[in-house]
Design an enzyme around this catalytic site. Structure first.
Site, PDB file in Angstrom:
ATOM      1  CG  ASP A 156      -1.982  -1.073   1.198  1.00 56.59           C
ATOM      2  OD1 ASP A 156      -1.749  -2.132   0.576  1.00 56.59           O
ATOM      3  OD2 ASP A 156      -3.050  -0.867   1.804  1.00 56.59           O
ATOM      4  CE  LYS A 224      -5.379   1.996   2.463  1.00 58.87           C
ATOM      5  NZ  LYS A 224      -4.253   1.300   3.131  1.00 58.87           N
ATOM      6  CE  LYS A 260      -6.986  -1.319   2.582  1.00 58.42           C
ATOM      7  NZ  LYS A 260      -5.619  -1.816   2.889  1.00 58.42           N
TER       8      LYS A 260
END
Length: 324
Positions: A156, A224, A260
């Site tokens: 991430d 995300k 996400k």
């Protein structure tokens, strides 16, 4: 509500070959009607689902959780306990599914790997000077490579919001491309790359749409919303815009990208609102942990409480499950 985005004309290479062409493409995307977007997101948030569908939704939401701890006070013992909970969220119920992944800082990846073994739960590591994204590129790439070497199968990363807001799109694009390359593993498949925008700092919905396309064109496997360290974090309107982007990107390129939302999603009711939105905006193909995740620490306990209520008819108190 949203027109189809500009077709990638003569190809992705042409769009991304220069700052000028990248800017032309990103600023050619349709603008977001703020009032319309917020009204549609609010409307989708009022949908209700019936009992059998709710039971399925709770289990699906559990399977979509990236169980997360990203604190300076994290210890190996805390991380081992979290990884154990990820594998068996409700030890009293063997039918309760495991979560999608455990998300930690890179220095805790080896501890998570030892605990998870071959359970199938993924190991996600935040990298690239999380949460600010303010570091030299070589440091970001070393951070990523170290996490992958330690056993992370998902990275991430955070974008440099200062660069994006200053209009330095090529710099942001090039960094994502470089981090994607650093996710490669010599002895196995590359780690999947989730690109974090920190949407609470991006100022406009138009910027959310632009950065979504920028990240997808650069090779993101997931986009995300947030680090969870800045407010507002995930919101329904922002997530809806990102879902529209991945839907339209697949229509244009044939490539499917995950989404996400992370930060501030704490209750089963909230999670189900997001699942309804996924189905209505992107489509049922995204109703799978491979394509949609929740970044959360406290959400799992509420999902477990609601699941226990549906199976036993009784609520368990929040202290019935381990506190994270």
């Amino acid at each position: 509500m949203t027109a189809t985005p500009t077709i990638l004309g003569s190809g992705l290479d042409e769009v991304t070959r220069s700052e000028a062409s990248l800017r032309q493409f990103l600023h050619g995307l349709p603008g977001v009607d703020q009032v319309g977007a917020e009204a549609r997101a609010a409307g989708l948030g009022t949908r209700s689902i019936k009992t059998t569908a709710k039971a399925y939704a709770l289990d699906l939401a559990i399977r979509m959780v990236d169980l997360t701890t990203l604190e300076g006070a994290d210890t190996p013992g805390k991380v081992r306990a979290l990884a154990s909970k990820a594998m068996r969220p409700d030890p009293a119920d063997p039918d309760c599914p495991s979560v999608a992944a455990v998300c930690v800082y890179p220095d805790m990846v080896a501890t998570v790997r030892e605990t998870l073994g071959g359970s199938g739960v993924h190991i996600a590591a935040v990298a690239t000077a999380f949460p600010s994204g303010r570091a030299a590129l070589d440091i970001k790439l070393a951070d990523t490579a170290d996490a992958v070497e330690a056993g992370a199968d998902e990275i991430d990363m955070v974008i440099d919001r200062g660069a994006f807001l200053s209009g330095r799109y090529q710099q942001v694009y090039d960094e994502i491309v470089a981090v994607k390359a650093a996710c490669a593993r010599a002895d196995g498949p590359s780690a999947h790359l989730k690109v974090i925008f920190e949407t609470g700092e991006l100022q406009t919905y138009d910027n959310v749409r632009r950065v979504s396309w920028l990240a997808m064109m650069a090779g993101a496997d997931f986009i995300k919303t947030s680090t969870g360290k800045v407010q507002p974090a995930a919101t329904l309107p922002v997530t809806m815009i990102m879902l529209e982007a991945v839907r339209d990107f697949r229509e244009q390129t044939g490539r499917m990208i995950g989404v996400k939302p992370a930060g501030g999603i704490r209750t089963s009711k909230d999670a189900i609102k997001y699942l309804v939105m996924v189905n209505e905006v992107a489509g049922p193909d995204w109703l799978d942990p491979d394509w949609f995740r929740f970044g959360a620490s406290t959400l799992l306990n509420d999902l477990l409480m609601q699941r226990t209520k549906m199976t036993t008819g009784r609520y368990s108190g929040p202290d019935y499950f381990t506190l994270d």
